[in-house]
Enzyme design. Structure first.
Site, PDB file in Angstrom:
ATOM      1  N   GLU A 171       0.829  -1.204   0.000  1.00 51.84           N
ATOM      2  CA  GLU A 171       0.000   0.000   0.000  1.00 51.84           C
ATOM      3  C   GLU A 171       0.864   1.254   0.000  1.00 51.84           C
ATOM      4  OE1 GLU A 171      -2.790  -0.534   3.237  1.00 51.84           O
ATOM      5  OE2 GLU A 171      -3.884  -2.081   2.112  1.00 51.84           O
TER       6      GLU A 171
ATOM      7  N   CYS B 251      -2.110  -4.871  -5.183  1.00 46.84           N
ATOM      8  CA  CYS B 251      -2.518  -6.119  -4.540  1.00 46.84           C
ATOM      9  C   CYS B 251      -1.378  -7.145  -4.490  1.00 46.84           C
ATOM     10  CB  CYS B 251      -3.689  -6.732  -5.293  1.00 46.84           C
ATOM     11  SG  CYS B 251      -5.244  -5.842  -5.130  1.00 46.84           S
TER      12      CYS B 251
ATOM     13  N   GLU C 127      -1.500 -10.217  -5.698  1.00 45.48           N
ATOM     14  CA  GLU C 127      -1.418 -11.024  -6.924  1.00 45.48           C
ATOM     15  C   GLU C 127      -0.426 -10.434  -7.931  1.00 45.48           C
ATOM     16  OE1 GLU C 127      -4.089 -10.113  -5.285  1.00 45.48           O
ATOM     17  OE2 GLU C 127      -5.542 -11.741  -5.132  1.00 45.48           O
TER      18      GLU C 127
HETATM   19  N1  THU Z   1      -5.993  -6.944  -1.799  1.00 45.12           N
HETATM   20  C1  THU Z   1      -5.126  -7.827  -2.354  1.00 45.12           C
HETATM   21  O1  THU Z   1      -3.898  -7.727  -2.174  1.00 45.12           O
HETATM   22  N2  THU Z   1      -5.623  -8.840  -3.101  1.00 45.12           N
HETATM   23  C2  THU Z   1      -6.947  -9.065  -3.288  1.00 45.12           C
HETATM   24  O2  THU Z   1      -7.286  -9.998  -3.998  1.00 45.12           O
HETATM   25  C3  THU Z   1      -7.960  -8.224  -2.633  1.00 45.12           C
HETATM   26  C4  THU Z   1      -7.433  -6.995  -1.990  1.00 45.12           C
HETATM   27  C5  THU Z   1      -5.444  -5.868  -0.981  1.00 45.12           C
HETATM   28  C6  THU Z   1      -5.502  -4.484  -1.581  1.00 45.12           C
HETATM   29  C7  THU Z   1      -5.410  -3.618  -0.347  1.00 45.12           C
HETATM   30  O3  THU Z   1      -4.038  -3.458  -0.006  1.00 45.12           O
HETATM   31  C8  THU Z   1      -6.074  -4.450   0.732  1.00 45.12           C
HETATM   32  O4  THU Z   1      -6.142  -5.774   0.245  1.00 45.12           O
HETATM   33  C9  THU Z   1      -7.477  -3.988   1.088  1.00 45.12           C
HETATM   34  O5  THU Z   1      -8.269  -3.884  -0.046  1.00 45.12           O
END
Ligand code: THU
Length: 135
Positions: A43, A52, A54
Site C-alpha cells: 500500500e 494487490c 497477486e
Molecule cells: N488486496 C489484495 O492484495 N488482493 C486481493 O485480492 C484483494 C485486496 C489488498 C488491496 C489492499 O491493499 C487491501 O487488500 C485492502 O483492499
C-alpha cells in the site's frame, strides 16, 4: 489444496505493507514449469498507488522466468482473512491480471491463514475473460 503454495502465501502475507487497510494479503503461484513465486500487497500513503498481492507474485514470476512454461500459471493461492465469513477472492482487476497468464482451468485457492476456504477455477472467477489470444 497445494501445501507448498499455501505456506508460501501464508508466509509472504506477514511481510505485506498494509498500514492503511491493515488487511494483509499473500499470493503464491505455481507455473507450468513448476516454479513457485510469491508476493504481498504493497500500500501507499497516496491510496490509489498501492497494489494487490497477486500482481506482486506475477511480477516475481516475470522477473524470474526464462524457460518454456515459466509464465503459465497453473495454480494460485491467495491467503487473507475471510470477509463476512466468506473467503477473500481476487479483486476484479487481479482476475484479469491472472487471466493474462492462465487459462479457464487454472485453480485459484482462496484460503484463510488457518487454511480454510475454497478453490475456484479461473472460468468461475472470470467468465468471458477478455483475451488477445487468437488460438
Ligand atoms: N488486496 C489484495 O492484495 N488482493 C486481493 O485480492 C484483494 C485486496 C489488498 C488491496 C489492499 O491493499 C487491501 O487488500 C485492502 O483492499
Amino acid at each position: 489444496m497445494d501445501e507448498e503454495l499455501f505456506e508460501a502465501a501464508r508466509d509472504v502475507r506477514l511481510r505485506a505493507h498494509a498500514p492503511y487497510s491493515n488487511f494483509l494479503v499473500g499470493a503464491a503461484l505455481r507455473t507450468a514449469a513448476g516454479n513457485v513465486h510469491a508476493g504481498a500487497n504493497v500500500e501507499n500513503a497516496a491510496y490509489p498507488e498501492g497494489w494487490c498481492a497477486e500482481p506482486s507474485a506475477i511480477a516475481h514470476m516475470i522477473a524470474a522466468s526464462v524457460e518454456k512454461g515459466a509464465r503459465r500459471i497453473v495454480a494460485l493461492t491467495c491467503v487473507a482473512d475471510p470477509i463476512g465469513g466468506r473467503p477473500t477472492t481476487p479483486c476484479g482487476g487481479c482476475r484479469q491480471r491472472i487471466a493474462e497468464f492462465s487459462g479457464p482451468d487454472t485453480l485459484v485457492h482462496c484460503l484463510s491463514p488457518e487454511g480454510a476456504g475454497r478453490t475456484y477455477t479461473m472460468a468461475e472467477l472470470l467468465p468471458g475473460a477478455f483475451s488477445m489470444d487468437k488460438a
